[in-house]
Design a protein around this motif. Sequence first.
Motif, PDB file in Angstrom:
ATOM      1  N   ALA A   1      11.001  -9.682   9.751  1.00  0.00           N
ATOM      2  CA  ALA A   1       9.978  -8.630   9.801  1.00  0.00           C
ATOM      3  C   ALA A   1       8.692  -9.115   9.143  1.00  0.00           C
ATOM      4  N   ILE A   2       7.559  -8.771   9.751  1.00  0.00           N
ATOM      5  CA  ILE A   2       6.247  -9.089   9.163  1.00  0.00           C
ATOM      6  C   ILE A   2       5.977  -8.156   7.991  1.00  0.00           C
ATOM      7  N   LEU A   3       6.351  -6.907   8.160  1.00  0.00           N
ATOM      8  CA  LEU A   3       6.167  -5.917   7.097  1.00  0.00           C
ATOM      9  C   LEU A   3       7.207  -4.831   7.264  1.00  0.00           C
ATOM     10  N   GLY A   4       7.435  -4.083   6.218  1.00  0.00           N
ATOM     11  CA  GLY A   4       8.389  -2.987   6.290  1.00  0.00           C
ATOM     12  C   GLY A   4       8.070  -1.934   5.254  1.00  0.00           C
ATOM     13  N   GLY A   5       8.421  -0.706   5.575  1.00  0.00           N
ATOM     14  CA  GLY A   5       8.163   0.366   4.616  1.00  0.00           C
ATOM     15  C   GLY A   5       8.754   1.675   5.056  1.00  0.00           C
ATOM     16  N   GLY A   6       8.307   2.727   4.417  1.00  0.00           N
ATOM     17  CA  GLY A   6       8.817   4.047   4.757  1.00  0.00           C
ATOM     18  C   GLY A   6       8.507   5.052   3.672  1.00  0.00           C
ATOM     19  N   ARG A   7       9.119   6.209   3.812  1.00  0.00           N
ATOM     20  CA  ARG A   7       8.885   7.303   2.878  1.00  0.00           C
ATOM     21  C   ARG A   7       9.956   7.293   1.789  1.00  0.00           C
ATOM     22  N   TYR A   8       9.521   7.458   0.565  1.00  0.00           N
ATOM     23  CA  TYR A   8      10.473   7.479  -0.554  1.00  0.00           C
ATOM     24  C   TYR A   8      10.072   8.574  -1.536  1.00  0.00           C
ATOM     25  N   ASP A   9      10.531   9.782  -1.269  1.00  0.00           N
ATOM     26  CA  ASP A   9      10.059  10.944  -2.020  1.00  0.00           C
ATOM     27  C   ASP A   9      10.736  11.146  -3.370  1.00  0.00           C
TER      28      ASP A   9
ATOM     29  N   ALA B   1       0.854  -1.195   0.000  1.00  0.00           N
ATOM     30  CA  ALA B   1       0.000   0.000   0.000  1.00  0.00           C
ATOM     31  C   ALA B   1       0.886   1.239   0.000  1.00  0.00           C
ATOM     32  N   ASP B   2       0.437   2.263  -0.678  1.00  0.00           N
ATOM     33  CA  ASP B   2       1.193   3.518  -0.768  1.00  0.00           C
ATOM     34  C   ASP B   2       0.253   4.709  -0.806  1.00  0.00           C
ATOM     35  N   ILE B   3       0.753   5.831  -0.279  1.00  0.00           N
ATOM     36  CA  ILE B   3       0.097   7.125  -0.505  1.00  0.00           C
ATOM     37  C   ILE B   3       1.073   8.002  -1.282  1.00  0.00           C
ATOM     38  N   PHE B   4       0.596   8.578  -2.363  1.00  0.00           N
ATOM     39  CA  PHE B   4       1.408   9.496  -3.165  1.00  0.00           C
ATOM     40  C   PHE B   4       0.818  10.902  -3.078  1.00  0.00           C
ATOM     41  N   GLY B   5       1.681  11.888  -3.008  1.00  0.00           N
ATOM     42  CA  GLY B   5       1.220  13.271  -3.144  1.00  0.00           C
ATOM     43  C   GLY B   5       1.185  14.087  -1.872  1.00  0.00           C
TER      44      GLY B   5
ATOM     45  N   PHE C   1       3.290   0.544  19.293  1.00  0.00           N
ATOM     46  CA  PHE C   1       4.436   0.922  18.448  1.00  0.00           C
ATOM     47  C   PHE C   1       5.483   1.555  19.342  1.00  0.00           C
ATOM     48  N   GLN C   2       6.700   1.606  18.863  1.00  0.00           N
ATOM     49  CA  GLN C   2       7.721   2.399  19.546  1.00  0.00           C
ATOM     50  C   GLN C   2       8.772   2.868  18.558  1.00  0.00           C
ATOM     51  N   TYR C   3       9.452   3.919  18.942  1.00  0.00           N
ATOM     52  CA  TYR C   3      10.594   4.349  18.135  1.00  0.00           C
ATOM     53  C   TYR C   3      11.759   3.438  18.448  1.00  0.00           C
ATOM     54  N   ASP C   4      12.512   3.154  17.414  1.00  0.00           N
ATOM     55  CA  ASP C   4      13.609   2.201  17.556  1.00  0.00           C
ATOM     56  C   ASP C   4      14.649   2.568  16.503  1.00  0.00           C
ATOM     57  N   LEU C   5      15.736   3.199  16.979  1.00  0.00           N
ATOM     58  CA  LEU C   5      16.696   3.757  16.009  1.00  0.00           C
ATOM     59  C   LEU C   5      17.552   2.707  15.319  1.00  0.00           C
ATOM     60  N   SER C   6      17.364   1.433  15.684  1.00  0.00           N
ATOM     61  CA  SER C   6      18.099   0.396  14.946  1.00  0.00           C
ATOM     62  C   SER C   6      17.421   0.071  13.617  1.00  0.00           C
ATOM     63  N   ILE C   7      16.200   0.563  13.438  1.00  0.00           N
ATOM     64  CA  ILE C   7      15.478   0.329  12.173  1.00  0.00           C
ATOM     65  C   ILE C   7      15.931   1.362  11.138  1.00  0.00           C
ATOM     66  N   VAL C   8      16.535   0.903  10.053  1.00  0.00           N
ATOM     67  CA  VAL C   8      16.906   1.844   8.982  1.00  0.00           C
ATOM     68  C   VAL C   8      16.425   1.371   7.615  1.00  0.00           C
ATOM     69  N   ARG C   9      16.059   0.099   7.476  1.00  0.00           N
ATOM     70  CA  ARG C   9      15.670  -0.516   6.190  1.00  0.00           C
ATOM     71  C   ARG C   9      16.866  -0.533   5.244  1.00  0.00           C
ATOM     72  N   GLY C  10      17.077  -1.677   4.641  1.00  0.00           N
ATOM     73  CA  GLY C  10      18.252  -1.850   3.791  1.00  0.00           C
ATOM     74  C   GLY C  10      18.254  -1.026   2.517  1.00  0.00           C
ATOM     75  N   ILE C  11      17.083  -0.816   1.955  1.00  0.00           N
ATOM     76  CA  ILE C  11      17.038  -0.264   0.603  1.00  0.00           C
ATOM     77  C   ILE C  11      17.365   1.222   0.606  1.00  0.00           C
ATOM     78  N   ALA C  12      18.177   1.627  -0.334  1.00  0.00           N
ATOM     79  CA  ALA C  12      18.754   2.974  -0.332  1.00  0.00           C
ATOM     80  C   ALA C  12      17.728   4.071  -0.564  1.00  0.00           C
ATOM     81  N   TYR C  13      16.553   3.743  -1.134  1.00  0.00           N
ATOM     82  CA  TYR C  13      15.709   4.838  -1.600  1.00  0.00           C
ATOM     83  C   TYR C  13      14.857   5.516  -0.551  1.00  0.00           C
ATOM     84  N   TYR C  14      14.843   5.012   0.679  1.00  0.00           N
ATOM     85  CA  TYR C  14      14.022   5.667   1.702  1.00  0.00           C
ATOM     86  C   TYR C  14      14.583   7.025   2.081  1.00  0.00           C
ATOM     87  N   THR C  15      13.678   7.985   2.301  1.00  0.00           N
ATOM     88  CA  THR C  15      14.115   9.370   2.535  1.00  0.00           C
ATOM     89  C   THR C  15      13.610   9.963   3.848  1.00  0.00           C
ATOM     90  N   GLY C  16      12.855   9.223   4.652  1.00  0.00           N
ATOM     91  CA  GLY C  16      12.312   9.811   5.884  1.00  0.00           C
ATOM     92  C   GLY C  16      11.980   8.728   6.882  1.00  0.00           C
TER      93      GLY C  16
END
Lengths: 422, 422
Positions: free
Chosen positions: A283-291, A126-130, A254-269
């Motif tokens: 991981a059950i799921l993973g994602g992030g912002r990729y502007d 799932a994604d939100i664009f815009g 949920f909690q903040y956890d600074l060890s989470i960075v996601r491997g893929i280079a394209y995440y921006t936030g």
Amino acid sequence: MDENLRKLRGFREIYPEEMVARARIFNTMRYVSRIFNFKEIDTPSVEPLDLYRLKSGEEIVSQTFSFVDKGGREITLVPEITPTVARMVAQRKNMLKPIKWYSIPKLWRYEEPQSGRLREFYQYNADIFGIWTIEADAEVIALAQAILESLGLRGKYLMRISDRNLIESILMRYGVKDTEGALRLIDKMEKIGEERFREEFEKITREIDIMDFIKIKGRSSMLMEKLQGLVDDEILQKLQLLEEYLQVYDYGDFQYDLSIVRGIAYYTGIVFEAHDFRGELRAILGGGRYDNVVSLFGGEKVPAVGFGMGDAVLEILMKRENLWPSVDESPDYYIAIQGNNRIYAIKIARIIREKGKVAEVDMGGKSLSNQLKYAHKIGAKNAIIVGDEETRENMVTVKELESGKQFRLTIQEFERMLNGKK
Amino acid sequence: MDENLRKLRGFREIYPEEMVARARIFNTMRYVSRIFNFKEIDTPSVEPLDLYRLKSGEEIVSQTFSFVDKGGREITLVPEITPTVARMVAQRKNMLKPIKWYSIPKLWRYEEPQSGRLREFYQYNADIFGIWTIEADAEVIALAQAILESLGLRGKYLMRISDRNLIESILMRYGVKDTEGALRLIDKMEKIGEERFREEFEKITREIDIMDFIKIKGRSSMLMEKLQGLVDDEILQKLQLLEEYLQVYDYGDFQYDLSIVRGIAYYTGIVFEAHDFRGELRAILGGGRYDNVVSLFGGEKVPAVGFGMGDAVLEILMKRENLWPSVDESPDYYIAIQGNNRIYAIKIARIIREKGKVAEVDMGGKSLSNQLKYAHKIGAKNAIIVGDEETRENMVTVKELESGKQFRLTIQEFERMLNGKK
């Protein structure tokens, strides 16, 4: 069987009893997506290999089912759908924003099959664009949590959230130039172990004990306490706002956890992963912002945030927690035939099916008592017995298979029963 | 955009407005399968190429997306699922028979894309295993017809049925040895034209004017009239019985048509195809009996009958007949936010979604009047306006977007409205 005809390693044949559970889960995902006003799309299963090189570099090639087609072109079974979806957004410039899309494609990766990792799997995306602001990140994370909640997993998983901007600003503060390399290393930390991680990290910088930061886990008040003055207030305020939103959405922990960075280079936030609460599985799921990804396919820059959730880890977790659905797919009526009355039996089947009930008609060759035994075995709720008398008098004999109760009805009475009126 | 990043020819990107129609159609297929007591399965998308060689010969290789994997093995994207399904049956010898399975996989063929033929498509498949008699053929054909009827296509298509045993027995009666070759040629007749067909057929035999037979079309009485004495009575009686059954199932029109033989060599009895009533398009669906395939994967011989229906021709036909579904996926509520009241707005969204209604919350940046304009544009049925007063007093302002009617409710009143009680 000839070895060359067997199914390939890492692929699945899914028999009905497994499929019905899976279909139930996909329907839950579709239902939750719908009430969040996400729309379903579908994407090609084969794409040019360059599509992934562009986004993920040459490394991806060894992990894909890629090949040269008959036209001499390098193509691949899709390992993830983000590039395709980004292209679909870029191609239609005039779509109203925000765009909220989901899909449940099959994906393929050429990796060694192991627990929670197959070569062929389904992945909900799932994604939100815009939307540039944190409101979109909150909606996407809430959607992920709402799906897990609907699958019964509230309390069985932890959503771990971080922000690449936050880590990057810590790294930059301590003079690290190769932030990309540092992030890749942090991503590998759990895999390579703390000791080797420290060794490797010291090659990047000796200015900080990065472990102090990576181990920060908790709510935004904890981030404030440990990081105020070290990173921009704006970043911390954004995370505080996200926390407020997720608390009101209220779909799970949920909690903040600074060890989470996601491997893929394209995440921006913002980046996030959900893990089973015992921390035993991938991981059950993973994602992030990729502007920056959509603009690779067109001029305009379109912000984006989303996630992907494969079915393999989800299945392991749900089975472990006894949440894997068991669905009753037994027929409502088994129509058993005595003598030469098949035509009348088919008529009855048609009537039952017209009412949206499930009917199975005997296909011949068995005695009445064997037909009734068979009806029991397949879990039919009722048997209908059709003999000469029933056919002649336009009646049916209904036998409730659990109670053994048996009664005769006219067709009209039977139809009323099917309608739920006695 | 770089040419190397575009989607491949013959593949589809399906945007939401198209996907929602397709999902509706797949759901209809699932619904009808279910009331017929067919169970869904799922199959690998990649298989050893030998699987198709075994069933269809070397010819298949040029028509598949096949390649050599990193382990040096010839594999292919699946062009049809019958071999996989047959293997799944052979692998589990103790399953209760009959087995009634369906699935809606994606399939791939390396052919020139054209109207009604793509390189990637969905195909509904259904089969019955374990029944030797015509009752299973009838049930499978009725299922196919019931699906077409549920899609609104009754009267828009013709089910054309034949029997390979019948054609073969005619051919053999006239001394044709290469019945396989003759059948392949008959299958190509419509494509190559009558003249060339006659020429080619004369190379096989000059004993019969085969066109006399191929042109036979109609009900079983017509077959009786033209073929009695020429073929076994048993064959004609079987077709008469099938006709009786299909008349009682009563899901749509059909006729016998001896020009139908199906190209694939593995059919052993009844074969059938559905065509649009104008005869303009390729076959909508095709299938038949194939009693020898399962035993290729195991010792036991398991009879089988089934069919496949791709989505490409179906889509063309449904669009031509104005039957392609148009589905309203507009949200029930758009929540517009005035001032700093997002937290309350998210609460409202949660309440709406809990009731199974679709809610979209503004994600920021637009004035109230622009938010309402946007709500109109996306077809929202209602807007909820959340301002300082609403938040303070635990109220919502509901604006029905079609009528323009606006009213204020307490949260409790609003929940009652969502429950359908005024």
